[in-house]
Scaffold this motif. Structure first.
Motif, mmCIF file in Angstrom:
data_model
loop_
_atom_site.group_PDB
_atom_site.id
_atom_site.type_symbol
_atom_site.label_atom_id
_atom_site.label_comp_id
_atom_site.label_asym_id
_atom_site.label_seq_id
_atom_site.Cartn_x
_atom_site.Cartn_y
_atom_site.Cartn_z
ATOM 1 N N THR A 84 0.808 -1.221 0.000
ATOM 2 C CA THR A 84 0.000 0.000 0.000
ATOM 3 C C THR A 84 0.843 1.275 0.000
ATOM 4 O O THR A 84 0.379 2.336 -0.418
ATOM 5 C CB THR A 84 -0.927 0.037 1.224
ATOM 6 O OG1 THR A 84 -0.122 0.069 2.427
ATOM 7 C CG2 THR A 84 -1.821 -1.197 1.260
ATOM 8 N N LEU B 1 1.824 2.828 2.652
ATOM 9 C CA LEU B 1 1.423 3.694 3.763
ATOM 10 C C LEU B 1 1.078 2.871 4.989
ATOM 11 O O LEU B 1 0.449 1.817 4.877
ATOM 12 C CB LEU B 1 0.207 4.533 3.365
ATOM 13 C CG LEU B 1 -0.195 5.641 4.334
ATOM 14 C CD1 LEU B 1 0.681 6.862 4.114
ATOM 15 C CD2 LEU B 1 -1.663 6.018 4.148
ATOM 16 N N ARG C 8 -1.152 2.770 8.403
ATOM 17 C CA ARG C 8 -2.331 3.361 9.053
ATOM 18 C C ARG C 8 -2.645 2.506 10.272
ATOM 19 O O ARG C 8 -3.039 1.356 10.150
ATOM 20 C CB ARG C 8 -3.529 3.399 8.117
ATOM 21 C CG ARG C 8 -3.305 4.182 6.862
ATOM 22 C CD ARG C 8 -4.455 4.086 5.880
ATOM 23 N NE ARG C 8 -5.644 4.844 6.312
ATOM 24 C CZ ARG C 8 -6.614 5.197 5.473
ATOM 25 N NH1 ARG C 8 -6.566 4.883 4.190
ATOM 26 N NH2 ARG C 8 -7.656 5.868 5.916
ATOM 27 N N ALA D 60 4.379 7.438 6.010
ATOM 28 C CA ALA D 60 4.839 7.153 4.658
ATOM 29 C C ALA D 60 6.369 7.190 4.623
ATOM 30 O O ALA D 60 6.994 7.977 5.341
ATOM 31 C CB ALA D 60 4.266 8.174 3.669
ATOM 32 N N ASP E 295 -8.622 9.942 4.739
ATOM 33 C CA ASP E 295 -8.176 9.543 3.400
ATOM 34 C C ASP E 295 -7.445 10.692 2.696
ATOM 35 O O ASP E 295 -6.426 10.478 2.025
ATOM 36 C CB ASP E 295 -9.349 9.077 2.554
ATOM 37 C CG ASP E 295 -9.869 7.708 2.973
ATOM 38 O OD1 ASP E 295 -9.109 6.971 3.649
ATOM 39 O OD2 ASP E 295 -11.013 7.377 2.636
ATOM 40 N N ALA E 296 -7.970 11.910 2.856
ATOM 41 C CA ALA E 296 -7.317 13.069 2.241
ATOM 42 C C ALA E 296 -5.949 13.316 2.875
ATOM 43 O O ALA E 296 -4.978 13.668 2.181
ATOM 44 C CB ALA E 296 -8.196 14.304 2.385
ATOM 45 N N CYS F 201 -4.065 11.003 4.141
ATOM 46 C CA CYS F 201 -3.185 9.948 3.624
ATOM 47 C C CYS F 201 -2.611 10.340 2.265
ATOM 48 O O CYS F 201 -1.410 10.154 2.005
ATOM 49 C CB CYS F 201 -3.954 8.630 3.506
ATOM 50 S SG CYS F 201 -4.290 7.822 5.076
ATOM 51 N N ASN F 202 -3.456 10.888 1.403
ATOM 52 C CA ASN F 202 -2.979 11.323 0.089
ATOM 53 C C ASN F 202 -1.946 12.437 0.224
ATOM 54 O O ASN F 202 -0.937 12.473 -0.498
ATOM 55 C CB ASN F 202 -4.151 11.797 -0.769
ATOM 56 C CG ASN F 202 -5.069 10.657 -1.164
ATOM 57 O OD1 ASN F 202 -4.651 9.505 -1.256
ATOM 58 N ND2 ASN F 202 -6.336 10.979 -1.401
ATOM 59 N N ALA F 203 -2.190 13.346 1.168
ATOM 60 C CA ALA F 203 -1.275 14.470 1.360
ATOM 61 C C ALA F 203 0.067 14.005 1.907
ATOM 62 O O ALA F 203 1.127 14.496 1.484
ATOM 63 C CB ALA F 203 -1.908 15.496 2.298
ATOM 64 N N ARG G 238 1.413 11.009 1.583
ATOM 65 C CA ARG G 238 2.094 10.287 0.497
ATOM 66 C C ARG G 238 2.819 11.271 -0.424
ATOM 67 O O ARG G 238 3.974 11.067 -0.791
ATOM 68 C CB ARG G 238 1.086 9.473 -0.315
ATOM 69 C CG ARG G 238 0.728 8.119 0.232
ATOM 70 C CD ARG G 238 0.071 7.289 -0.871
ATOM 71 N NE ARG G 238 -0.398 6.006 -0.367
ATOM 72 C CZ ARG G 238 -1.638 5.752 0.002
ATOM 73 N NH1 ARG G 238 -2.539 6.725 -0.052
ATOM 74 N NH2 ARG G 238 -2.000 4.560 0.423
ATOM 75 N N ALA G 239 2.102 12.323 -0.798
ATOM 76 C CA ALA G 239 2.674 13.308 -1.718
ATOM 77 C C ALA G 239 3.854 14.034 -1.076
ATOM 78 O O ALA G 239 4.880 14.272 -1.733
ATOM 79 C CB ALA G 239 1.595 14.310 -2.137
#
Length: 260
Positions: free
Chosen positions: A191, A193, A195, A209, A236-237, A239-241, A243-244
């Motif tokens: 994944t 990541l 969590r 991450a 979820d948002a 997590c995306n941030a 990762r980036a």
């Protein structure tokens, strides 16, 4: 053995008794959760008070240990000296502006952790700009195999490095604990990541991450995510941030390496 010279693995090692005593004291205190009195240090190391008293005084004067009501403890001085090493300093220089932007974007704090011995240690943090937040102090340590960030770091290591780390884990995990940790890391490898519910704070999720150099993780970026009632950023948002942000730090390190 000649006077002051020690043979080990075919190599001649020159002895420095005073230095060895000081290092013995630091290594002892580093492994203790509670302060130790002079008499306890003397007893643990099997030396006389006369041998160690002056060493402790010098270490205290130089800021490596400090005395409280219950005895001596290590200060963060050695840890902060380690942060001045060029690879770590370079990583922090690249990471901190990105971490600052991450906290602004998601309204949550974040921190950067690295492996040190058998622990994960926090080497940088960025506090949230929100009115309510949670931050982990720089220098905070936990056993690597008992943290979400440790599982992320372990997930992106070669089999040989994984094996070396497993043999050094303290406290040593049971077979079931180790298997669960490996399974967690294998899932993270897929994944990208971590969590996990924070084991110390109810309602908090650790989102982690990897910071990569090539295919190997050298650090972990973590957001201790709080479910704030007035926040518009979902988990979820976040997590995306994260990762980036981790990918951006990794890319900036790769760019610096290629232009070094």
């Amino acid at each position: 053995m000649e006077d002051g010279i020690l043979e080990r693995d075919g190599k001649r090692l020159y002895r420095a008794p005073a230095l060895e005593k000081g290092l013995d004291i630091l290594e002892l205190l580093a492994g203790e959760e509670q302060p130790l009195t002079v008499s306890a240090i003397v007893q643990r190391l099997g030396r006389s008070t006369g041998e160690l008293f002056r060493m402790i005084q010098v270490l205290e004067h130089r800021g490596f240990v400090e005395q409280g009501p219950a005895g001596y403890v290590m200060t963060p001085r050695l840890f902060h000296l380690g942060l001045k090493r060029p690879p770590v300093r370079s990583m922090l220089e690249q990471a901190l502006p990105i971490m600052r932007q991450l906290t602004i974007d998601i309204g949550q704090s974040c921190h950067l952790g690295i492996q040190t011995g058998s622990d994960m240690a926090v080497v940088a943090r960025m506090e949230s700009t929100a009115a309510v937040g949670f931050a982990v102090r720089v220098g905070y340590r936990q056993p690597l195999h008992r943290t979400s960030s440790g599982a992320v770091l372990y997930a992106f290591q070669s089999p040989s490095i994984r094996g070396d780390w497993e043999r050094s884990f303290q406290p040593a995990p049971s077979a079931d604990e180790l298997n669960a940790f490996r399974a967690q890391a294998d899932e993270i490898r897929v994944t990208g990541l971590g969590r996990q519910d924070n084991p110390c704070v109810n309602g908090m999720r650790d989102l982690s991450a990897p910071i990569l150099r090539g295919r190997q993780a050298i650090a972990v970026l973590t957001v201790p995510f709080l479910r704030l009632t007035d926040s518009t950023v979902s988990e979820d948002a976040a997590c995306n941030a994260i990762r980036a942000a981790a990918a951006e730090i990794s890319s900036s390190l790769a760019f610096n390496d290629s232009h070094a």
